[in-house]
Design a protein around this motif. Structure first.
Motif, PDB file in Angstrom:
ATOM      1  N   SER A 104       0.781  -1.160  -0.042  1.00 55.54           N
ATOM      2  CA  SER A 104      -0.009  -0.097   0.067  1.00 55.54           C
ATOM      3  C   SER A 104       0.749   1.275   0.092  1.00 55.54           C
ATOM      4  O   SER A 104       0.468   2.321  -0.484  1.00 55.54           O
ATOM      5  CB  SER A 104      -0.844   0.088   1.232  1.00 55.54           C
ATOM      6  N   SER A 105       1.881   1.308   0.564  1.00 55.22           N
ATOM      7  CA  SER A 105       2.661   2.423   0.958  1.00 55.22           C
ATOM      8  C   SER A 105       4.013   2.248   1.316  1.00 55.22           C
ATOM      9  O   SER A 105       4.580   1.087   1.697  1.00 55.22           O
ATOM     10  CB  SER A 105       1.942   3.344   1.975  1.00 55.22           C
ATOM     11  N   ALA A 106       4.801   3.204   1.570  1.00 49.57           N
ATOM     12  CA  ALA A 106       6.190   3.150   1.971  1.00 49.57           C
ATOM     13  C   ALA A 106       6.454   4.609   2.676  1.00 49.57           C
ATOM     14  O   ALA A 106       6.063   5.668   2.131  1.00 49.57           O
ATOM     15  CB  ALA A 106       7.189   3.117   0.738  1.00 49.57           C
ATOM     16  N   HIS A 107       7.103   4.455   3.650  1.00 48.88           N
ATOM     17  CA  HIS A 107       7.090   5.766   4.619  1.00 48.88           C
ATOM     18  C   HIS A 107       8.674   6.041   5.128  1.00 48.88           C
ATOM     19  O   HIS A 107       9.493   5.038   5.487  1.00 48.88           O
ATOM     20  CB  HIS A 107       6.273   5.601   5.811  1.00 48.88           C
ATOM     21  N   ILE A 108       9.200   7.228   5.053  1.00 46.45           N
ATOM     22  CA  ILE A 108      10.494   7.503   5.569  1.00 46.45           C
ATOM     23  C   ILE A 108      10.360   8.577   6.568  1.00 46.45           C
ATOM     24  O   ILE A 108       9.982   9.821   6.325  1.00 46.45           O
ATOM     25  CB  ILE A 108      11.292   8.170   4.271  1.00 46.45           C
ATOM     26  N   THR A 109      10.405   8.045   7.862  1.00 51.46           N
ATOM     27  CA  THR A 109      10.109   8.985   9.098  1.00 51.46           C
ATOM     28  C   THR A 109      11.496   9.427   9.935  1.00 51.46           C
ATOM     29  O   THR A 109      12.463   8.797  10.041  1.00 51.46           O
ATOM     30  CB  THR A 109       9.343   8.063   9.960  1.00 51.46           C
ATOM     31  N   PHE A 110      11.213  10.924  10.344  1.00 50.08           N
ATOM     32  CA  PHE A 110      12.224  11.643  10.690  1.00 50.08           C
ATOM     33  C   PHE A 110      13.679  11.733  10.122  1.00 50.08           C
ATOM     34  O   PHE A 110      14.696  11.614  10.611  1.00 50.08           O
ATOM     35  CB  PHE A 110      12.523  10.730  12.524  1.00 50.08           C
ATOM     36  N   CYS A 111      13.399  11.996   8.872  1.00 47.06           N
ATOM     37  CA  CYS A 111      14.322  12.187   7.966  1.00 47.06           C
ATOM     38  C   CYS A 111      14.823  13.816   8.139  1.00 47.06           C
ATOM     39  O   CYS A 111      14.115  14.638   8.929  1.00 47.06           O
ATOM     40  CB  CYS A 111      13.955  12.102   6.378  1.00 47.06           C
ATOM     41  N   THR A 112      15.959  14.310   7.299  1.00 48.41           N
ATOM     42  CA  THR A 112      16.017  15.529   7.568  1.00 48.41           C
ATOM     43  C   THR A 112      15.262  16.379   6.747  1.00 48.41           C
ATOM     44  O   THR A 112      14.673  15.934   5.654  1.00 48.41           O
ATOM     45  CB  THR A 112      17.765  15.675   7.106  1.00 48.41           C
ATOM     46  N   GLU A 113      15.299  17.726   6.992  1.00 50.81           N
ATOM     47  CA  GLU A 113      14.761  18.463   6.043  1.00 50.81           C
ATOM     48  C   GLU A 113      15.244  18.600   4.765  1.00 50.81           C
ATOM     49  O   GLU A 113      14.251  18.606   3.804  1.00 50.81           O
ATOM     50  CB  GLU A 113      14.631  19.845   6.809  1.00 50.81           C
ATOM     51  N   ALA A 114      16.289  18.522   4.467  1.00 54.23           N
ATOM     52  CA  ALA A 114      16.920  18.565   3.205  1.00 54.23           C
ATOM     53  C   ALA A 114      16.343  17.173   2.266  1.00 54.23           C
ATOM     54  O   ALA A 114      15.945  17.232   1.352  1.00 54.23           O
ATOM     55  CB  ALA A 114      18.551  18.435   3.243  1.00 54.23           C
ATOM     56  N   GLU A 115      16.512  15.920   3.323  1.00 53.36           N
ATOM     57  CA  GLU A 115      16.015  14.812   2.471  1.00 53.36           C
ATOM     58  C   GLU A 115      14.300  15.033   2.208  1.00 53.36           C
ATOM     59  O   GLU A 115      14.023  14.717   1.183  1.00 53.36           O
ATOM     60  CB  GLU A 115      16.181  13.667   3.517  1.00 53.36           C
ATOM     61  N   ALA A 116      13.555  15.695   2.958  1.00 56.80           N
ATOM     62  CA  ALA A 116      12.383  15.817   2.689  1.00 56.80           C
ATOM     63  C   ALA A 116      11.989  16.769   1.513  1.00 56.80           C
ATOM     64  O   ALA A 116      11.111  16.615   0.809  1.00 56.80           O
ATOM     65  CB  ALA A 116      11.485  16.672   3.978  1.00 56.80           C
ATOM     66  N   ILE A 117      12.746  17.633   1.448  1.00 58.44           N
ATOM     67  CA  ILE A 117      12.736  18.647   0.272  1.00 58.44           C
ATOM     68  C   ILE A 117      12.854  18.000  -0.930  1.00 58.44           C
ATOM     69  O   ILE A 117      12.291  17.973  -1.898  1.00 58.44           O
ATOM     70  CB  ILE A 117      13.386  19.979   0.452  1.00 58.44           C
ATOM     71  N   ALA A 118      14.131  17.325  -0.993  1.00 50.44           N
ATOM     72  CA  ALA A 118      14.515  16.508  -2.132  1.00 50.44           C
ATOM     73  C   ALA A 118      13.539  15.369  -2.454  1.00 50.44           C
ATOM     74  O   ALA A 118      13.509  15.199  -3.770  1.00 50.44           O
ATOM     75  CB  ALA A 118      16.020  15.909  -1.783  1.00 50.44           C
ATOM     76  N   GLY A 119      13.140  14.758  -1.472  1.00 51.14           N
ATOM     77  CA  GLY A 119      12.266  13.543  -1.677  1.00 51.14           C
ATOM     78  C   GLY A 119      10.973  14.283  -2.222  1.00 51.14           C
ATOM     79  O   GLY A 119      10.164  13.386  -3.333  1.00 51.14           O
ATOM     80  N   GLU A 120      10.281  15.219  -1.807  1.00 44.97           N
ATOM     81  CA  GLU A 120       9.209  15.722  -2.244  1.00 44.97           C
ATOM     82  C   GLU A 120       9.503  16.083  -3.769  1.00 44.97           C
ATOM     83  O   GLU A 120       8.544  15.908  -4.733  1.00 44.97           O
ATOM     84  CB  GLU A 120       8.798  16.952  -1.656  1.00 44.97           C
ATOM     85  N   ALA A 121      10.483  16.478  -4.294  1.00 49.19           N
ATOM     86  CA  ALA A 121      10.723  16.963  -5.897  1.00 49.19           C
ATOM     87  C   ALA A 121      10.766  15.471  -6.296  1.00 49.19           C
ATOM     88  O   ALA A 121      10.701  15.820  -7.835  1.00 49.19           O
ATOM     89  CB  ALA A 121      12.414  17.755  -5.615  1.00 49.19           C
ATOM     90  N   MET A 122      11.184  14.393  -5.929  1.00 48.65           N
ATOM     91  CA  MET A 122      11.013  13.308  -6.512  1.00 48.65           C
ATOM     92  C   MET A 122       9.779  12.567  -6.555  1.00 48.65           C
ATOM     93  O   MET A 122       9.598  11.381  -7.177  1.00 48.65           O
ATOM     94  CB  MET A 122      12.071  12.384  -6.130  1.00 48.65           C
ATOM     95  N   GLY A 123       8.609  13.370  -6.151  1.00 50.59           N
ATOM     96  CA  GLY A 123       7.235  12.843  -6.249  1.00 50.59           C
ATOM     97  C   GLY A 123       6.854  12.313  -5.013  1.00 50.59           C
ATOM     98  O   GLY A 123       5.601  11.803  -4.893  1.00 50.59           O
ATOM     99  N   LEU A 124       7.716  12.387  -3.860  1.00 49.61           N
ATOM    100  CA  LEU A 124       7.080  11.657  -2.490  1.00 49.61           C
ATOM    101  C   LEU A 124       6.188  12.751  -2.011  1.00 49.61           C
ATOM    102  O   LEU A 124       6.381  13.828  -2.226  1.00 49.61           O
ATOM    103  CB  LEU A 124       7.981  11.336  -1.421  1.00 49.61           C
ATOM    104  N   LEU A 125       5.267  12.384  -1.014  1.00 54.53           N
ATOM    105  CA  LEU A 125       4.484  13.205  -0.295  1.00 54.53           C
ATOM    106  C   LEU A 125       5.176  13.704   1.141  1.00 54.53           C
ATOM    107  O   LEU A 125       5.863  12.884   1.812  1.00 54.53           O
ATOM    108  CB  LEU A 125       3.270  12.855   0.201  1.00 54.53           C
ATOM    109  N   ARG A 126       5.281  14.894   1.348  1.00 53.22           N
ATOM    110  CA  ARG A 126       6.059  15.445   2.402  1.00 53.22           C
ATOM    111  C   ARG A 126       5.111  15.826   3.771  1.00 53.22           C
ATOM    112  O   ARG A 126       4.103  16.449   3.549  1.00 53.22           O
ATOM    113  CB  ARG A 126       6.917  16.826   2.237  1.00 53.22           C
ATOM    114  N   ARG A 127       5.709  15.108   4.790  1.00 52.18           N
ATOM    115  CA  ARG A 127       4.865  15.664   6.028  1.00 52.18           C
ATOM    116  C   ARG A 127       5.550  16.372   7.013  1.00 52.18           C
ATOM    117  O   ARG A 127       6.926  15.870   7.209  1.00 52.18           O
ATOM    118  CB  ARG A 127       4.313  14.232   6.552  1.00 52.18           C
ATOM    119  N   THR A 128       4.952  17.327   7.998  1.00 48.43           N
ATOM    120  CA  THR A 128       5.660  18.026   8.775  1.00 48.43           C
ATOM    121  C   THR A 128       4.850  17.842  10.214  1.00 48.43           C
ATOM    122  O   THR A 128       3.796  18.029  10.211  1.00 48.43           O
ATOM    123  CB  THR A 128       5.809  19.616   8.697  1.00 48.43           C
ATOM    124  N   THR A 129       5.745  17.476  11.059  1.00 49.73           N
ATOM    125  CA  THR A 129       5.229  17.383  12.391  1.00 49.73           C
ATOM    126  C   THR A 129       6.350  17.983  13.382  1.00 49.73           C
ATOM    127  O   THR A 129       6.863  18.775  12.834  1.00 49.73           O
ATOM    128  CB  THR A 129       5.027  15.863  12.934  1.00 49.73           C
TER     129      THR A 129
END
Length: 401
Positions: free
Chosen positions: A155-180
């Motif tokens: 159903s899904s794949a998740h990458i949690t408590f990554c760095t902000e830089a990774e979150a920005i790069a991952g979003e640019a590759m089409g992943l959904l970014r979450r902020t807590t």
């Protein structure tokens, strides 16, 4: 599998013992080449291996190792700690609502893939690459993660408590970014605890002094131990503390007793144990892991209740030790608005998500957009109402970033 354009070979490990520690750590902690501490102790081979060898993850736990390794010309260039999950326990970035929604619609949310450090809500790199291979490694690991999830109809794949830089790069590759958000203490160049107190409003400064006085009057002594100062008997005491906390919070502890033996054998130089002792026996304690620039508060427990002893052992002694060692930050774990009054400010934490089903993905994306806005607003409001006097850290740039 092989990524032919860049000749990058991806393999999956069912145990961290299937890769040499130096190969993994060349990606997870390349900064240790100078002989110093790892920036993040939790992604090192010895920490993740301790979880596997102790049975804290693996068969029957819902955390099945499926670590990714990327090689180029036979050389390990990037790795990712990865697990197949049959539940959402021990993650601290909650997706229970997503699971309920998909299953109500007739889908299967589990199993899913989770790139994380089990039971550890601490920010750190999840795309672990050798220096110089950052962009290629992140791209290769992201493509491999999505391919594995897709090929196995997950159903899904998740990458949690990554760095902000990774979150920005991952979003640019089409992943959904979450902020807590979490609460962290930041060292603004304080020479000692008193200088930190001087940054607080008068009312909060007095409140902390009173809390520390009452905590230290519990009828015993408090010691901070690390390395060989930590003895096997101390782990016996801490296991009792951990069991008590685990049974109340999670129903059962996530870590096994063997995990603490593994920590003692391979990680005690990266651990700070704060013990409160009365009449010659430990009655409460806090366990911290030591990074190069950050002290990570992880576990607390007690066999006796004393006013404010929790705050003293977990928060104030952590600040004391961080100041003495010149560390820039204390991360005090997940949740807890009570940390704000004790000088721990709200900071954003980040994760990335891939959702297979298109309609469900759109729904989650809409939710995350709204959640990010709400989280940003909450951080701004909480920071403004924090304990610092005007002109304190809330009004100054974060010099540690």
């Amino acid at each position: 599998m092989t990524d032919s354009p860049d000749l990058i070979e991806i393999s999956m490990l069912e145990a961290l013992g299937d890769i040499a520690a130096d190969e993994w750590d060349a990606c997870a902690a390349p900064e240790t080449a100078d002989g110093g501490r790892p920036r993040d102790p939790f992604t090192t081979h010895r920490f993740l291996s301790a979880l596997e060898r102790s049975g804290s993850v693996g068969r029957g736990t819902g955390w099945t190792p499926r670590h990714l390794v990327a090689r180029k010309d036979g050389r390990v260039m990037a790795v990712m700690p990865l697990y197949a999950k049959s539940h959402s326990q021990g993650e601290y970035i909650f997706d229970h609502g997503w699971a309920d929604a998909l299953e109500r619609a007739g889908g299967d949310y589990y199993p899913k893939l989770q790139s994380a450090v089990p039971f550890t809500p601490a920010t750190g790199r999840r795309f672990l690459t050798r220096p110089g291979d950052e962009a290629a490694g992140l791209s290769a690991l992201t493509q491999a993660l999505v391919r594995v999830a897709s090929d196995n109809a997950l159903s899904s794949a998740h990458i949690t408590f990554c760095t902000e830089a990774e979150a920005i790069a991952g979003e640019a590759m089409g992943l959904l970014r979450r902020t807590t958000q979490q609460y962290h203490w930041l060292n603004r160049g304080y020479p000692d605890f008193q200088a930190f107190l001087d940054d607080l409003s008068s009312r909060k400064r007095k409140a902390i002094r009173k809390e520390r006085e009452r905590a230290q009057a519990f009828g015993g002594t408090i010691r901070a131990l690390t390395g060989d100062e930590i003895e096997p008997a101390h782990w016996d005491a801490f296991w009792a503390f951990y069991q008590d906390t685990g049974s109340r919070k999670w129903g059962r502890p996530y870590l096994t007793r063997a995990a603490f033996a593994e920590f003692h054998a391979t990680l005690r130089d990266d651990i700070l144990m704060v013990l409160a002792e009365r009449d010659g026996r430990p009655v409460a304690g806090a366990l911290n892991f030591i990074g190069r620039d950050t002290l990570y508060g992880r576990y607390w427990g007690c066999t006796e209740d004393h006013p404010f002893l929790h705050f003293e052992c977990c928060y104030y002694r952590a600040i004391d030790w961080a100041l003495a060692q010149g560390l820039s930050r204390v991360e005090a774990g997940a949740q807890g608005e009570h940390k704000l009054a004790r000088g721990y400010l709200p900071v954003a934490t980040h994760s990335l998500h891939w959702i297979a089903e298109p309609a469900f993905r759109k729904a989650v994306a809409r939710y995350l957009d709204a959640e990010r806005s709400a989280t940003d607003d909450e951080i701004e409001v909480l920071t403004a109402y924090g304990p610092f006097r005007r002109g304190g850290p809330a009004d100054r740039p974060d010099e540690t970033d």
